[in-house]
Design an enzyme around this catalytic site. Structure first.
Site, PDB file in Angstrom:
ATOM      1  N   ARG A  19       0.820  -1.222   0.000  1.00  0.00           N
ATOM      2  CA  ARG A  19       0.000   0.000   0.000  1.00  0.00           C
ATOM      3  C   ARG A  19       0.853   1.271   0.000  1.00  0.00           C
ATOM      4  NH1 ARG A  19      -3.764   2.828   4.028  1.00  0.00           N
ATOM      5  NH2 ARG A  19      -5.505   3.520   2.745  1.00  0.00           N
ATOM      6  N   ILE A  45      -7.172   7.544  -1.079  1.00  0.00           N
ATOM      7  CA  ILE A  45      -7.100   6.089  -1.153  1.00  0.00           C
ATOM      8  C   ILE A  45      -8.022   5.591  -0.047  1.00  0.00           C
ATOM      9  CG2 ILE A  45      -5.052   6.049   0.345  1.00  0.00           C
ATOM     10  CD1 ILE A  45      -4.122   3.524  -1.042  1.00  0.00           C
ATOM     11  N   SER A  46      -8.881   4.640  -0.367  1.00  0.00           N
ATOM     12  CA  SER A  46      -9.823   4.114   0.620  1.00  0.00           C
ATOM     13  C   SER A  46      -9.084   3.351   1.712  1.00  0.00           C
ATOM     14  CB  SER A  46     -10.836   3.173  -0.039  1.00  0.00           C
ATOM     15  OG  SER A  46     -11.616   3.873  -0.974  1.00  0.00           O
ATOM     16  N   GLN A  47      -9.705   3.315   2.888  1.00  0.00           N
ATOM     17  CA  GLN A  47      -9.098   2.547   3.973  1.00  0.00           C
ATOM     18  C   GLN A  47      -9.162   1.062   3.626  1.00  0.00           C
ATOM     19  OE1 GLN A  47     -12.488   3.886   6.706  1.00  0.00           O
ATOM     20  NE2 GLN A  47     -11.717   2.068   7.734  1.00  0.00           N
TER      21      GLN A  47
END
Length: 174
Positions: A19, A45-47
């Protein structure tokens, strides 16, 4: 009903996607937090929890993962959701409306050796009619209502996963 083996496969993929490569170097120390982070162009950016939840909602069929032939992703962003989803589908079509994000996501995903992706620069809520129908469609941006064009591009029995609701307000994952 929870299916631990499905959750385990998706969690393993989340653990194996680096990530930190999907966020700005200045934020790399926070890359593995379960939080959304800025990626530029006023996007995030999504969790990881949300990425895992949406991936599971798209692919879960009974007590196993369904391997779809064609999936459409709306909102490539930095490519993180794309990287998580790609090994579970034969062909992944992804649309991003912000050209610099799409180009950097393509470079990043190519560098990671993920080759089953086709890219398009466009408004994702129109879908990709020339490639329809799709077995599944996953949307990372939240419209106020379900876009009719996406429903029309689903194959019979296909699945659409998306958050619905105002930005910054209460959203529901459908």
């Amino acid at each position: 009903q929870e299916h631990p083996e499905i959750k385990s496969k998706i969690e393993e993929r989340i653990r194996n996607v680096p990530r930190h490569l999907f966020v700005d170097e200045a934020l790399s120390s926070r890359a593995y937090e379960d939080s959304a982070l800025p990626i530029g162009q006023s996007q995030t950016i999504s969790q990881p929890f949300i990425v895992a939840l949406m991936t599971q909602a798209l692919l879960e069929k009974g007590d196993k993962l369904e391997r779809f032939s064609k999936v459409l992703e709306i909102g490539t962003g930095c490519g993180y959701q794309t990287a998580v989803l790609a090994p579970f589908v034969r062909q992944l079509f992804t649309i991003e409306r912000i050209m610099p994000l799409m180009n950097s996501a393509r470079d990043r995903l190519n560098a990671l050796g993920i080759g089953n992706i086709r890219y398009r620069h466009d408004d994702g809520f129109r879908g990709w009619p020339g490639q329809a129908p799709f077995d599944g469609i996953i949307v990372t941006a939240a419209p106020d209502a379900v876009p009719e064009a996406l429903l029309e591009q689903l194959a019979p029995g296909g699945r659409l996963v998306l958050p619905v609701g105002p930005v910054g307000g209460h959203q529901r994952l459908l």
